[in-house]
Design an enzyme around this catalytic site. Sequence first.
Site, PDB file in Angstrom:
ATOM      1  N   ALA A  36       2.156 -32.088  -7.069  1.00  0.00           N
ATOM      2  CA  ALA A  36       3.571 -32.181  -7.423  1.00  0.00           C
ATOM      3  C   ALA A  36       3.838 -31.608  -8.852  1.00  0.00           C
ATOM      4  O   ALA A  36       4.181 -32.361  -9.671  1.00  0.00           O
ATOM      5  CB  ALA A  36       4.029 -33.843  -7.646  1.00  0.00           C
ATOM      6  N   LEU A  37       3.270 -30.295  -8.940  1.00  0.00           N
ATOM      7  CA  LEU A  37       3.209 -29.606 -10.276  1.00  0.00           C
ATOM      8  C   LEU A  37       4.522 -29.417 -10.797  1.00  0.00           C
ATOM      9  O   LEU A  37       5.709 -29.186 -10.217  1.00  0.00           O
ATOM     10  CB  LEU A  37       2.430 -28.379 -10.105  1.00  0.00           C
ATOM     11  CG  LEU A  37       1.219 -28.443  -9.653  1.00  0.00           C
ATOM     12  CD1 LEU A  37       0.407 -27.133  -9.522  1.00  0.00           C
ATOM     13  CD2 LEU A  37       0.326 -29.616 -10.340  1.00  0.00           C
ATOM     14  N   HIS A  38       4.615 -29.776 -12.083  1.00  0.00           N
ATOM     15  CA  HIS A  38       6.062 -29.432 -12.915  1.00  0.00           C
ATOM     16  C   HIS A  38       5.614 -28.788 -14.458  1.00  0.00           C
ATOM     17  O   HIS A  38       4.304 -28.396 -14.159  1.00  0.00           O
ATOM     18  CB  HIS A  38       6.685 -30.927 -13.275  1.00  0.00           C
ATOM     19  CG  HIS A  38       5.887 -31.741 -14.092  1.00  0.00           C
ATOM     20  ND1 HIS A  38       5.285 -31.599 -15.281  1.00  0.00           N
ATOM     21  CD2 HIS A  38       5.202 -33.181 -13.461  1.00  0.00           C
ATOM     22  CE1 HIS A  38       4.359 -32.687 -15.559  1.00  0.00           C
ATOM     23  NE2 HIS A  38       4.401 -33.512 -14.356  1.00  0.00           N
ATOM     24  N   HIS A  41       2.197 -29.476 -16.077  1.00  0.00           N
ATOM     25  CA  HIS A  41       1.093 -29.087 -15.743  1.00  0.00           C
ATOM     26  C   HIS A  41       0.841 -27.608 -16.005  1.00  0.00           C
ATOM     27  O   HIS A  41       0.000 -27.132 -16.043  1.00  0.00           O
ATOM     28  CB  HIS A  41       0.982 -29.466 -13.945  1.00  0.00           C
ATOM     29  CG  HIS A  41       1.039 -30.649 -13.489  1.00  0.00           C
ATOM     30  ND1 HIS A  41       2.143 -31.200 -12.789  1.00  0.00           N
ATOM     31  CD2 HIS A  41       0.193 -31.716 -13.502  1.00  0.00           C
ATOM     32  CE1 HIS A  41       1.743 -32.563 -12.617  1.00  0.00           C
ATOM     33  NE2 HIS A  41       0.667 -32.871 -13.071  1.00  0.00           N
ATOM     34  N   GLY A 151      -3.450 -33.741 -19.905  1.00  0.00           N
ATOM     35  CA  GLY A 151      -2.188 -33.820 -20.695  1.00  0.00           C
ATOM     36  C   GLY A 151      -1.972 -35.019 -21.589  1.00  0.00           C
ATOM     37  O   GLY A 151      -2.740 -36.103 -21.138  1.00  0.00           O
ATOM     38  N   LYS A 153       0.257 -36.737 -22.027  1.00  0.00           N
ATOM     39  CA  LYS A 153       1.096 -37.576 -21.717  1.00  0.00           C
ATOM     40  C   LYS A 153       0.625 -38.934 -21.416  1.00  0.00           C
ATOM     41  O   LYS A 153       0.893 -40.093 -21.684  1.00  0.00           O
ATOM     42  CB  LYS A 153       2.177 -37.171 -20.601  1.00  0.00           C
ATOM     43  CG  LYS A 153       3.352 -38.056 -20.617  1.00  0.00           C
ATOM     44  CD  LYS A 153       3.596 -38.176 -18.910  1.00  0.00           C
ATOM     45  CE  LYS A 153       3.212 -39.288 -18.373  1.00  0.00           C
ATOM     46  NZ  LYS A 153       3.256 -39.487 -17.053  1.00  0.00           N
ATOM     47  N   SER A 189       7.095 -35.734 -15.840  1.00  0.00           N
ATOM     48  CA  SER A 189       6.062 -36.581 -15.128  1.00  0.00           C
ATOM     49  C   SER A 189       6.414 -36.339 -13.785  1.00  0.00           C
ATOM     50  O   SER A 189       7.532 -36.292 -13.277  1.00  0.00           O
ATOM     51  CB  SER A 189       6.217 -38.023 -15.468  1.00  0.00           C
ATOM     52  OG  SER A 189       5.517 -38.657 -14.396  1.00  0.00           O
ATOM     53  N   SER A 190       5.254 -36.380 -12.837  1.00  0.00           N
ATOM     54  CA  SER A 190       5.736 -36.171 -11.377  1.00  0.00           C
ATOM     55  C   SER A 190       6.497 -37.361 -10.771  1.00  0.00           C
ATOM     56  O   SER A 190       7.263 -37.325  -9.741  1.00  0.00           O
ATOM     57  CB  SER A 190       4.446 -36.154 -10.692  1.00  0.00           C
ATOM     58  OG  SER A 190       3.700 -35.045 -11.015  1.00  0.00           O
TER      59      SER A 190
END
Length: 285
Positions: A36-38, A41, A151, A153, A189-190
């Site tokens: 679920a790459l954003h 990533h 990350g 995050k 975030s995914s």
Amino acid sequence: MTHQIPIVRTVAALRETVNAWKREGLRVGLVPTMGALHHGHLSLVHAIGEKADRVIVSIFVNPTQFGVGEDFEKYPRTEVEDCRKLETTPASLVFAPNAAEMYPKGFASSVSVSGISDRFEGALRPGHFDGVATVVSKLLLQSMADVAIFGEKDYQQLAVIRRFVADLNIPVEIMGGTLIREDDGLAASSRNVYLNAEERVIAGQFNVILRQLVRDVEGGANLRVAEDTAKQALMDAGFLSVDYVSVVDCETLEPLAHLNGEARVIAVARLGGVRLLDNMAIGSV
Ligand code: PAF
């Protein structure tokens, strides 16, 4: 430059490729993901591309880090889109094993990190960090990476990973990747896709409130008062509940009594069915 990314599904095939790279003297980088790459990533892939000659992106939704009642089943699985997004990055290979490859019959081992894993996410999600530490240990050993990036995050996750990599003498450099934000400052975030339109607007207040806390604390406010003020501001903004807002030591994640140099605020608030994580540096300028 656009290029098609080969997908490897077994540890044996991954090792074969990595061994060939190592024979050529190439430095190997790893970006562990659950897909679920954003753009958060993708920024990690670009950052590690500066430090490695070949970049492996692993995609594995790791069942052992999800607790009972968490979103393992509905976690977004978007492998085709993920691979397409990687085509314009320094990624050399996608490692996408299935669960049987990662946890074959008879699997009975676990990596557990005490202390730092017990607080915050560890206390609220029992077993979560054992699942993360175990799968990340496996990915590091499977890929024989020289450098791996995670990350910021997931700040506590990064601290846990640094701890067991040092404790177990795993020969890899761990990099922290800058937290990437959406236009309104929400941490990428995914799980942001779970928010409806109304919740998404409220979510944009999370970083605003934490920035205010950072200003208050840097201006000399009492830490407990600043944390409580931020929690109340989150509730007033429409968040459902606040799991924690805490000013902690950057390395051990122990809650601080007083500000004494650099620190980090880490926070989790809930909106709809989503737990939103955020964190910010304090006193780093
Ligand atoms: O941060 C994540 O996406 C996961 O926890 C990780 C590090 C890929 C391990 O499954």
